[in-house]
Every structure is written in structure tokens, then in C-alpha cells.
Scaffold this motif. Structure first.
Motif, short mmCIF file in Angstrom:
data_model
loop_
_atom_site.label_atom_id
_atom_site.label_comp_id
_atom_site.label_asym_id
_atom_site.label_seq_id
_atom_site.Cartn_x
_atom_site.Cartn_y
_atom_site.Cartn_z
N TRP A 1 48.01 2.17 -9.93
CA TRP A 1 46.63 2.19 -9.65
C TRP A 1 46.17 3.42 -9.94
N GLY A 2 45.25 3.47 -10.62
CA GLY A 2 44.59 4.93 -11.19
C GLY A 2 43.17 4.56 -11.48
N MET A 3 42.40 5.79 -11.85
CA MET A 3 40.93 5.59 -11.70
C MET A 3 40.62 5.47 -13.23
N SER A 4 39.15 4.82 -13.36
CA SER A 4 38.93 4.84 -14.92
C SER A 4 38.56 6.31 -15.45
N PHE A 5 38.56 7.27 -14.30
CA PHE A 5 38.08 8.42 -14.87
C PHE A 5 39.25 9.03 -15.30
N ASP A 6 40.56 8.63 -15.16
CA ASP A 6 41.54 9.47 -15.68
C ASP A 6 41.69 9.39 -17.40
N LEU A 7 41.66 10.52 -17.68
CA LEU A 7 41.71 10.70 -19.11
C LEU A 7 43.20 10.28 -19.91
N TYR A 8 44.07 10.21 -18.91
CA TYR A 8 45.41 9.90 -19.60
C TYR A 8 46.36 9.10 -18.75
N PRO A 9 45.84 7.83 -18.47
CA PRO A 9 46.34 6.92 -17.60
C PRO A 9 47.92 6.67 -17.48
N LEU A 10 48.42 6.86 -18.79
CA LEU A 10 49.98 6.66 -18.66
C LEU A 10 50.62 7.78 -18.11
N GLN A 11 50.07 9.07 -18.43
CA GLN A 11 50.33 10.31 -18.01
C GLN A 11 50.54 10.22 -16.49
N THR A 12 49.41 9.72 -15.65
CA THR A 12 49.14 9.46 -14.41
C THR A 12 50.36 8.79 -13.72
N ILE A 13 50.72 7.72 -14.27
CA ILE A 13 52.01 6.95 -13.86
C ILE A 13 53.21 7.85 -13.88
N GLU A 14 53.43 8.50 -14.95
CA GLU A 14 54.50 9.32 -15.21
C GLU A 14 54.58 10.49 -14.19
N SER A 15 53.36 11.19 -13.93
CA SER A 15 53.27 12.23 -12.94
C SER A 15 53.46 11.59 -11.35
N LYS A 16 53.00 10.45 -11.16
CA LYS A 16 53.38 9.86 -10.02
C LYS A 16 54.95 9.72 -9.65
N LYS A 17 55.40 9.17 -10.85
CA LYS A 17 57.05 9.19 -10.71
C LYS A 17 57.77 10.40 -10.42
N GLN A 18 57.26 11.52 -10.88
CA GLN A 18 57.81 12.99 -11.03
C GLN A 18 57.59 13.24 -9.42
N TYR A 19 56.29 12.99 -8.87
CA TYR A 19 55.86 13.40 -7.69
C TYR A 19 56.79 12.72 -6.71
N TYR A 20 57.03 11.51 -6.66
CA TYR A 20 57.68 10.69 -5.81
C TYR A 20 59.38 11.01 -5.68
N ALA A 21 59.68 11.29 -6.94
CA ALA A 21 61.17 11.56 -6.92
C ALA A 21 61.44 12.81 -6.06
N GLN A 22 60.60 13.64 -5.62
CA GLN A 22 60.79 14.89 -4.73
C GLN A 22 60.08 14.75 -3.45
N SER A 23 58.78 14.04 -3.47
CA SER A 23 58.11 14.09 -2.22
C SER A 23 58.71 13.07 -1.36
N ILE A 24 59.29 11.88 -1.65
CA ILE A 24 59.57 10.91 -1.05
C ILE A 24 60.99 11.44 -0.05
N PRO A 25 61.92 11.70 -1.12
CA PRO A 25 63.40 12.12 -0.27
C PRO A 25 63.13 13.59 0.79
N GLU A 26 62.10 14.03 0.39
CA GLU A 26 62.00 15.39 1.20
C GLU A 26 60.96 15.29 2.22
N LYS A 27 60.38 14.04 2.13
CA LYS A 27 59.20 13.89 3.32
C LYS A 27 57.98 14.71 3.19
N TRP A 28 57.60 14.65 2.23
CA TRP A 28 56.14 15.68 2.04
C TRP A 28 54.97 15.27 2.59
#
Length: 332
Positions: free
Chosen positions: A277-304
Motif C-alpha cells: 500500500w503506497g501513494m501515487s506520489f512515490d517516485l520509486y514504488p518498488l523501492q517503497t516495498i523493499e524499504s518497508k521490508k527493511q524497516y519492519y525487519a528491525q522495528s517489529i522485533p525491537e518494538k519501535w
């Protein structure tokens, strides 16, 4: 309504975090959710008869005990007449700060995650003679260098997103420091690049256990550069004191980590936490998905605690996985 009076506030380790709003504005629902069908996103957010939804403008104020740090400065008051027709002129940030007893001179540091007009609008104002001057005269400003370089020569697609008066005078005067990504601005507050919405957008990571230079980050004054910017840091964990928005003087400990992240437009609202789920304003929508994966890999187990820049009702939440593995937002 907290956009105009009672601001959400909590403590994170030794830091105090508060949300201050620049108001709300109308945004086309289709643009806000990109390729996600309306039949799906309308279950999470309501659109009016013109398909507009309400978007928030959430700035984060961090009190470290030594500095007062403002993350993002909203839409400001320098929009063109054409843009005012689209978005209105919310312009409430300075009023809301003043209502909490915070004057422009009280701000020591301003951090922009990127340089779109709705994130750095109050960086500057025009004085009585029409000259553009810093809104926060004592503050040191920080923004991604890649963002500034791109903003000088944007594409036809997103040129409307940039107002040079919001940042160029600060760069020219030396009041704004341009960041590469990964720097620690002060002990416990760092930036990290998450491409997708733009190529160089940076999230702001707050580690409360590192406040006042403590918490075992392995850094000391010798690790700072001439501007006092820390070059690296590590994560700390502990307990978070959470202050419900309706009971600001009664703090209760919650068993969470002591890290929060202003994730900016990687996930503008709690309705955008699904990977696709991204915005139409995203210039690089596939990178948005990869960045979310990277973020969740740390933020979810560490309870950010995730801070949402455009959510009008949920400024922050703990993003978790439920029993089925689905990503969900648990409100504070």
C-alpha cells in the motif's frame, strides 16, 4: 481535537516526545493510495463526495534534556494561490507550539526528512520587507543532500512539490547542514535513508536510552564532527513511559523498546502499513516495498514506536504482526 489543542505526548527513555500539528488538508483519495482500489482503502479512511480524504500534518517535537528538536515543519504559509486552491492554507504549527509555551527561539534543531513543501514549509517565513528569513532563528537545520540536489532540477512530474524558499536561503547562509544519511544529529537522534517515496528521503530514529550520551552507544564527544553531528550509533532497549493523550500528567510504564521512528512518507498513515500500500506520489514504488521490508525487519522485533506524518487521527502506533502474520497498527 488534538490538531488544535491537546497534543499527544509520551516519554521515551530520557526523551519527551510531542506531536504538534500544522493542521489538516484535503487530498485526493486515489492519489493517496495509488493502485490500491477504493473498495479496499475506503474501509480504513472515509472520502467525501469529491473523493477527498483528510490528511494530517504532524510534526514531532523531541526534548532531550539538552536540546529541543523539531522534526518537519508542515506546510507553512508560502503556498501559491494555485496550491491554496488545492490544499487550503492550514498554517497552525506556530500557533500550536505557542499554545504549549514554545517560541521559535526555543527550537535548537530542525530536521527535514525530505524537501517537499508539506514537510518543510515553516522552515522559513517572509519578514515585513518580504525577505525570506529562518522561522527558527537559533536552530541548526538538517536535510538530506540528495533531496536538495534533486530539488534544484526536479522532473516535470514533481516540480510542484518543491518551494526553494523553504530551504535554499538556509543552505546559502550555512544554517542548514546537508546529510548523506546515517548521521547521528545528537546522541540518540539519527537519520537513515529509506528510498521509495523519493530517492533520498530519510527517517528520523529516536533512541531514548541513548539520551544525554548514555545507554552504551560506544560514542563520546570525540566521535562528533565540527558541527556536532555524530557519525554512527547503535540500538538501545529498555522501558517506555507512555502518556495517554487524555492524561498528560499521569505516566504509566509500558513494556516496549525505547526506540521510535518518524518514518515520514514511507508510511504516511497507519492505513499505509501493508507492504504494497503506497501513494501515487512515490517516485520509486518498488523501492517503497523493499524499504518497508527493511524497516519492519528491525522495528517489529525491537518494538519501535512508528510516527505517522500524515495520519489525522493516529499520529503514532506500534506496528506488529498478528497471529496470522498480518501487519497491524496498535495504537498508543
Amino acid at each position: 481535537m488534538w490538531h488544535t489543542n491537546l497534543m499527544p505526548r509520551l516519554t521515551l527513555g530520557d526523551f519527551e516526545l510531542s506531536i504538534f500539528s500544522d493542521g489538516t488538508y484535503p487530498l485526493d483519495g486515489g492519489a493517496f493510495f495509488g493502485v490500491v482500489p477504493k473498495v479496499m482503502w475506503s474501509r480504513k479512511i472515509t472520502a467525501d463526495d469529491k473523493n477527498y480524504v483528510t490528511a494530517g500534518l504532524n510534526s514531532l517535537l523531541i526534548r532531550t534534556g539538552k536540546q529541543t528538536v523539531l522534526v518537519e515543519t508542515g506546510m507553512g504559509n508560502k503556498l501559491s494561490d494555485r496550491m491554496i486552491k488545492f490544499y487550503g492554507q492550514p498554517g497552525k504549527l506556530l500557533h500550536n507550539l505557542a499554545a504549549a509555551g514554545i517560541a521559535p527561539d526555543d527550537i535548537d534543531i530542525v530536521i527535514n526528512t525530505h524537501l517537499h513543501f508539506d514537510h518543510c514549509g515553516w522552515n522559513t517565513v517572509r519578514d515585513r520587507n518580504g525577505k525570506v528569513v529562518p522561522t527558527f532563528p537559533r536552530a541548526k537545520y538538517y536535510a538530506p543532500e540528495g533531496e536538495w540536489q534533486y530539488a534544484r532540477h526536479p522532473s516535470e512530474r514533481d516540480a510542484i512539490s518543491f518551494i526553494p524558499e523553504n530551504y535554499d536561503p538556509l543552505v546559502e547562509s550555512g544554517q542548514m547542514t546537508l546529510l548523506q544519511g546515517g548521521e547521528e544529529i545528537v546522541p540518540g537522534i539519527s537519520v537513515k535513508t529509506f528510498p521509495g517515496h523519493t530517492a533520498y528521503m530519510q527517517a528520523v530514529i529516536i533512541r531514548g536510552s541513548l539520551a544525554n550520551g548514555t545507554g552504551g552507544n560506544g560514542m563520546n564527544q570525540k566521535d562528533t564532527n565540527a558541527d556536532g553531528v555524530m557519525e554512527k550509533g547503535t540500538n538501545g532497549k529498555g522501558m517506555t513511559s507512555v502518556v495517554p493523550s487524555g492524561a498528560q500528567d499521569e505516566r504509566a510504564l509500558a513494556p516496549e523498546g525505547t526506540t521510535s521512528c518518524y518514518i515520514s512518507d514511507l508510511m504516511p498513515t497507519s492505513a499505509h502499513i501493508d507492504l504494497t500500500w503506497g501513494m501515487s506520489f512515490d517516485l520509486y514504488p518498488l523501492q517503497t516495498i523493499e524499504s518497508k521490508k527493511q524497516y519492519y525487519a528491525q522495528s517489529i522485533p525491537e518494538k519501535w514506536l512508528t510516527v505517522f506524518t500524515h495520519d489525522p487521527t493516529t499520529p503514532w502506533a506500534y506496528v506488529e504482526r498478528d497471529e496470522a502474520g498480518k501487519v497491524v497498527a496498535r495504537r498508543v
